[in-house]
Design an enzyme around this catalytic site. Structure first.
Site, mmCIF file in Angstrom:
data_model
loop_
_atom_site.group_PDB
_atom_site.id
_atom_site.type_symbol
_atom_site.label_atom_id
_atom_site.label_comp_id
_atom_site.label_asym_id
_atom_site.label_seq_id
_atom_site.Cartn_x
_atom_site.Cartn_y
_atom_site.Cartn_z
ATOM 1 N N ARG A 60 0.856 -1.186 0.000
ATOM 2 C CA ARG A 60 0.000 0.000 0.000
ATOM 3 C C ARG A 60 0.892 1.236 0.000
ATOM 4 O O ARG A 60 1.937 1.257 0.672
ATOM 5 C CB ARG A 60 -0.892 0.026 1.253
ATOM 6 C CG ARG A 60 -2.042 -0.972 1.252
ATOM 7 C CD ARG A 60 -3.114 -0.618 0.211
ATOM 8 N NE ARG A 60 -4.253 -1.541 0.232
ATOM 9 C CZ ARG A 60 -4.387 -2.607 -0.546
ATOM 10 N NH1 ARG A 60 -3.450 -2.901 -1.442
ATOM 11 N NH2 ARG A 60 -5.470 -3.370 -0.477
ATOM 12 N N HIS A 110 -1.226 -0.217 -9.856
ATOM 13 C CA HIS A 110 -1.851 -1.188 -8.924
ATOM 14 C C HIS A 110 -2.294 -2.449 -9.674
ATOM 15 O O HIS A 110 -3.479 -2.827 -9.643
ATOM 16 C CB HIS A 110 -3.035 -0.547 -8.194
ATOM 17 C CG HIS A 110 -3.359 -1.258 -6.899
ATOM 18 N ND1 HIS A 110 -3.751 -0.601 -5.760
ATOM 19 C CD2 HIS A 110 -3.339 -2.575 -6.568
ATOM 20 C CE1 HIS A 110 -3.972 -1.482 -4.787
ATOM 21 N NE2 HIS A 110 -3.723 -2.704 -5.262
HETATM 22 N N1 LIG Z 1 -0.681 -4.508 -5.182
HETATM 23 C C1 LIG Z 1 -1.609 -5.427 -5.234
HETATM 24 O O1 LIG Z 1 -2.138 -5.699 -6.307
HETATM 25 C C2 LIG Z 1 -1.986 -6.182 -3.983
HETATM 26 C C3 LIG Z 1 -2.742 -7.356 -4.110
HETATM 27 C C4 LIG Z 1 -3.034 -8.066 -2.942
HETATM 28 C C5 LIG Z 1 -2.597 -7.639 -1.706
HETATM 29 N N2 LIG Z 1 -1.871 -6.483 -1.619
HETATM 30 C C6 LIG Z 1 -1.377 -6.030 -0.314
HETATM 31 O O2 LIG Z 1 -0.605 -7.060 0.269
HETATM 32 C C7 LIG Z 1 -0.877 -7.111 1.670
HETATM 33 C C8 LIG Z 1 -0.496 -8.466 2.226
HETATM 34 O O3 LIG Z 1 -1.433 -9.447 1.824
HETATM 35 P P1 LIG Z 1 -1.445 -10.900 2.514
HETATM 36 O O4 LIG Z 1 -2.581 -11.644 1.935
HETATM 37 O O5 LIG Z 1 -0.091 -11.508 2.456
HETATM 38 O O6 LIG Z 1 -1.744 -10.488 4.050
HETATM 39 P P2 LIG Z 1 -1.504 -11.340 5.389
HETATM 40 O O7 LIG Z 1 -1.570 -12.798 5.092
HETATM 41 O O8 LIG Z 1 -2.428 -10.781 6.396
HETATM 42 O O9 LIG Z 1 0.008 -11.027 5.795
HETATM 43 C C9 LIG Z 1 0.398 -9.828 6.354
HETATM 44 C C10 LIG Z 1 1.833 -9.947 6.867
HETATM 45 O O10 LIG Z 1 2.270 -8.642 7.240
HETATM 46 C C11 LIG Z 1 2.836 -8.724 8.538
HETATM 47 N N3 LIG Z 1 2.722 -7.496 9.291
HETATM 48 C C12 LIG Z 1 1.609 -6.835 9.720
HETATM 49 N N4 LIG Z 1 1.936 -5.747 10.422
HETATM 50 C C13 LIG Z 1 3.290 -5.720 10.442
HETATM 51 C C14 LIG Z 1 4.231 -4.848 11.040
HETATM 52 N N5 LIG Z 1 3.838 -3.766 11.755
HETATM 53 N N6 LIG Z 1 5.548 -5.116 10.888
HETATM 54 C C15 LIG Z 1 5.927 -6.210 10.191
HETATM 55 N N7 LIG Z 1 5.094 -7.084 9.608
HETATM 56 C C16 LIG Z 1 3.786 -6.824 9.737
HETATM 57 C C17 LIG Z 1 2.084 -9.847 9.230
HETATM 58 O O11 LIG Z 1 2.875 -10.266 10.329
HETATM 59 P P3 LIG Z 1 2.470 -11.489 11.285
HETATM 60 O O12 LIG Z 1 2.785 -12.714 10.491
HETATM 61 O O13 LIG Z 1 3.375 -11.324 12.443
HETATM 62 O O14 LIG Z 1 1.003 -11.316 11.588
HETATM 63 C C18 LIG Z 1 1.964 -10.853 8.087
HETATM 64 O O15 LIG Z 1 3.147 -11.601 7.968
HETATM 65 C C19 LIG Z 1 -2.356 -6.746 1.754
HETATM 66 O O16 LIG Z 1 -2.683 -6.234 3.031
HETATM 67 C C20 LIG Z 1 -2.508 -5.703 0.670
HETATM 68 O O17 LIG Z 1 -2.303 -4.430 1.215
HETATM 69 C C21 LIG Z 1 -1.556 -5.758 -2.731
#
Ligand SMILES: NC(=O)c1ccc[n+]([C@@H]2O[C@H](COP(=O)([O-])OP(=O)(O)OC[C@H]3O[C@@H](n4cnc5c(N)ncnc54)[C@H](OP(=O)(O)O)[C@@H]3O)[C@@H](O)[C@H]2O)c1
Length: 320
Positions: free
Chosen positions: A235, A283
């Site tokens: 993001r 995006h």
């Molecule tokens: N550009 C695009 O097209 C696109 C598409 C899809 C998603 N995204 C983005 O990608 C993000 C991740 O997706 P996901 O499905 O992988 O989410 P997820 O499974 O919820 O994983 C989030 C990860 O971020 C970590 N995290 C959260 N807060 C943190 C902090 N303060 N410091 C360090 N690590 C932190 C979490 O740590 P823990 O393991 O310790 O909980 C977890 O490992 C989404 O939230 C979205 O914003 C972008």
């Protein structure tokens, strides 16, 4: 079962409705009339249609007031930061997000493509081509491009594992201790500095939360290895825009690949557009795959119906 689809992108509401209806033949699936696809005569929800479940993205401001009996909202994306800031979202309504649903493989392709561009010095060649300049450069060995993945959840873990398999040294950073085969995962304040100091290419894959907003500032960028690169596919709000430009202008950072921005679409006046060391995409690193995603939502609804627990339930207090 009654499902309402509320999607802000034209075309997406009807696509989701179609894919869900195919997979849930016993369900009534209609499109919210306050959304761009909500005027389709056959599939628009009539006034007073009260659904059990909602599926969508950026629902209209009055959506939740019109849907008082929802048992849950399925986000049609992996990130829920915008949805959690919706002023009408009831505090106790369960929010369920997409888990991979085909996005992991796309994210790997995007990040690997950028790493191979960096390793092969393709930006240098693009600049040379503009000057008809024929000069060869040695590629950067993968061992000299250590990658740090901030956020090793569903998508980050997939990306970290695949980049390690492709021969890049990879570390991850998460909030707490985490085991990931072949990838060392650091955490905590000391781990943060060690993680940055070991990283040359920083990939952002953490959600936008109060903790991660503005996390990538001048201090964080200055701690990366020389010749560093930032790839933001999470993001825009994770990065302090002015600090990124300063780091690039001062040569502390070699380049940045940005797929996400604080404001989308990015205004034409934003300096990112014209910066020679920034590569941008609108995006698109991992767009939602509607058919795969609808299959995941349908499977979760089936599991809930059988009284089973499902993954992807958002913890509202932590923000993801
Ligand atoms: N550009 C695009 O097209 C696109 C598409 C899809 C998603 N995204 C983005 O990608 C993000 C991740 O997706 P996901 O499905 O992988 O989410 P997820 O499974 O919820 O994983 C989030 C990860 O971020 C970590 N995290 C959260 N807060 C943190 C902090 N303060 N410091 C360090 N690590 C932190 C979490 O740590 P823990 O393991 O310790 O909980 C977890 O490992 C989404 O939230 C979205 O914003 C972008």
């Amino acid at each position: 079962m009654r499902i309402v689809v509320a999607h802000s992108e034209p075309g997406s509401g009807l696509a989701w409705r179609h894919e869900l209806a195919e997979r849930l033949p016993g369900a009534i699936v209609l499109v919210d009339p306050g959304t761009p696809d909500g005027h389709d005569g056959r599939h628009a929800a009539p006034a007073g249609f009260v659904a059990d479940w909602a599926v969508g993205w950026a629902p209209p401001a009055d959506f939740f007031a019109r849907q008082p009996s929802l048992r849950g909202f399925f986000s049609s994306g992996a990130g829920v930061d915008n949805l959690l800031r919706h002023p009408g979202l009831p505090a106790a309504l369960p929010v369920i997000r997409l888990e991979d649903a085909g996005m992991g493989a796309l994210m790997v392709d995007y990040c690997l493509h950028e790493l191979l561009r960096i390793a092969g010095r393709f930006d240098t060649y693009a600049a040379q081509q503009a000057r008809a300049n024929w000069t060869e450069h040695a590629p950067i060995p993968r061992a000299e491009l250590p990658v740090g993945v901030l956020g090793v959840g569903v998508l980050g873990a997939h990306v970290a594992r695949e980049l390690a398999r492709a021969g890049f040294p990879v570390r991850g950073f998460a909030r707490g201790p985490r085991a990931l085969d072949g990838v060392e995962v650091l955490h905590g304040p000391q781990g943060w500095h060690a993680f940055l100091a070991a990283t040359r290419v920083l990939i952002l894959l953490a959600p936008r939360t109060p903790e991660t907003e503005d996390l990538i500032d001048a201090d964080a960028l200055s701690r990366l290895r020389p010749g560093g690169w930032l790839i933001n596919v999470a993001r825009g709000a994770l990065v302090v825009d002015a600090d990124l430009i300063d780091a690039l202008d001062a040569g502390r950072l070699e380049g940045a690949t940005l797929d996400v921005f604080r404001q989308e679409p990015l205004p034409a006046s934003h300096p990112f557009w014209r910066h020679p060391r920034i590569r941008m995409t609108p995006h698109v690193s991992a767009p939602t795959q509607v058919a795969v995603s609808a299959a995941q939502v349908a499977a979760k609804l089936g599991a809930i119906g059988r009284g089973e627990s499902v993954g992807g339930i958002v913890e509202r207090a932590r923000g993801y």
